[in-house]
Design a protein around this motif. Structure first.
Motif, short mmCIF file in Angstrom:
data_model
loop_
_atom_site.label_atom_id
_atom_site.label_comp_id
_atom_site.label_asym_id
_atom_site.label_seq_id
_atom_site.Cartn_x
_atom_site.Cartn_y
_atom_site.Cartn_z
N VAL A 128 0.75 -1.29 0.31
CA VAL A 128 0.28 0.63 -0.49
C VAL A 128 0.85 1.30 -0.18
CG1 VAL A 128 -1.79 -1.34 1.09
CG2 VAL A 128 0.44 0.08 2.50
N GLY A 129 0.28 2.49 -0.30
CA GLY A 129 1.28 3.36 -0.62
C GLY A 129 0.39 5.18 -1.03
N CYS A 130 1.41 6.10 -0.65
CA CYS A 130 0.04 7.01 -1.18
C CYS A 130 0.56 7.84 -1.89
CB CYS A 130 0.03 8.15 0.36
SG CYS A 130 1.20 9.28 1.10
N THR A 131 0.39 8.73 -2.64
CA THR A 131 0.65 9.23 -3.98
C THR A 131 1.41 10.92 -3.97
OG1 THR A 131 -1.77 9.61 -4.86
CG2 THR A 131 -0.37 7.50 -5.44
N TYR A 132 1.01 11.32 -2.19
CA TYR A 132 0.76 12.52 -1.98
C TYR A 132 2.08 13.60 -1.35
CZ TYR A 132 -0.52 10.99 2.49
OH TYR A 132 -1.21 10.03 4.13
N LYS A 133 3.39 11.88 -1.53
CA LYS A 133 4.39 12.62 -0.76
C LYS A 133 5.75 12.40 -2.11
CE LYS A 133 4.26 10.73 4.09
NZ LYS A 133 3.27 10.18 3.80
N TYR A 134 6.36 11.72 -2.54
CA TYR A 134 7.66 11.67 -3.58
C TYR A 134 6.52 10.94 -4.98
CZ TYR A 134 10.44 11.58 0.17
OH TYR A 134 10.82 12.00 1.66
N LEU A 135 5.55 11.24 -4.81
CA LEU A 135 5.10 11.77 -5.98
C LEU A 135 3.89 13.02 -6.24
CD1 LEU A 135 3.45 7.42 -6.14
CD2 LEU A 135 5.38 8.67 -7.49
#
Ligand SMILES: Cc1ncc(COP(=O)(O)O)c(C=O)c1O
Length: 197
Positions: A128-135
């Motif tokens: 799982v992960g988010c897209t609001y940091k390094y993306l």
């Protein structure tokens, strides 16, 4: 197989519920004290909802490998520590966990976009992960979930929302999971945030 949508906490909950269901005879979720609090909180919430006495076992990051025993149902680890950048060896821990019969969940919130990640190469079960940091999707940008293709048609989504239904626009009374990763969709996607991403 990937799906994009919802928040990361939601995706942690879904991955953990699906992974636990794959090891019904085991009761330990192994995590570490470097994990982001929401991952631990979601595990606590799921344990309470299941009401069957599962245990969240939190060890120091450098003790994870030794703590992988045959009691462990699931390892729930964030690859990169948000406080100090410490990196878990995803390939080695995945191998150790799977050798011990555990299912692996990797949180890539601080990895995706920052360093190469080879989930298929290391045989990870879930990520799982988010897209609001390094993306750079910006706060509120959708999260993602990865389910290894070998699990995608039988992993239970736990949060059985209408858009994860096999035929959402048939508006049936009962839930039937969508095929493959599609079942991990819960509700209406954040279209503006996805467009920005
Ligand atoms: C590793 C990790 N897990 C979970 C979360 C929670 O994400 P969300 O706010 O999208 O639910 C974060 C947020 O920063 C995080 O860094």
């Amino acid at each position: 197989m990937w799906f994009l949508g919802d928040t990361l906490s939601i995706k942690v909950y879904q991955a953990l519920a699906a992974a636990l269901e794959m090891r019904p005879e085991r009761r330990v979720i192994l995590s570490d004290s470097g994990n982001f609090p929401s991952d631990l909180y979601m595990a606590e919430g799921l344990i309470k909802a299941l009401g069957r006495g599962d245990e969240l076992r939190v060890v120091a990051p450098d003790e994870v490998t030794d703590a992988i025993t045959d009691e462990v149902a699931v390892t729930l680890l964030t690859e990169v520590d948000y406080r100090n950048g410490r990196l878990h060896d995803m390939g080695e821990i995945t191998r150790r966990a799977q050798d011990a019969g555990a299912v692996t969940i990797w949180d890539l919130a601080h990895s995706a976009g920052a360093l190469p990640v080879d989930l298929a190469g290391c045989g990870a079960d879930f990520a799982v992960g988010c897209t609001y940091k390094y993306l750079n999707g910006g706060p509120g940008a959708p999260a993602f979930i990865y389910v290894a293709p070998r699990h995608a048609t039988r992993a239970s989504p736990a949060l059985s929302g209408w858009l994860g239904h096999a035929a959402p626009f048939a508006f049936e009374a009962g839930y039937r999971p969508g095929k493959g990763i599609e079942r991990m969709r819960v509700g209406t996607p954040p279209v503006l945030a996805m467009a920005a991403l």
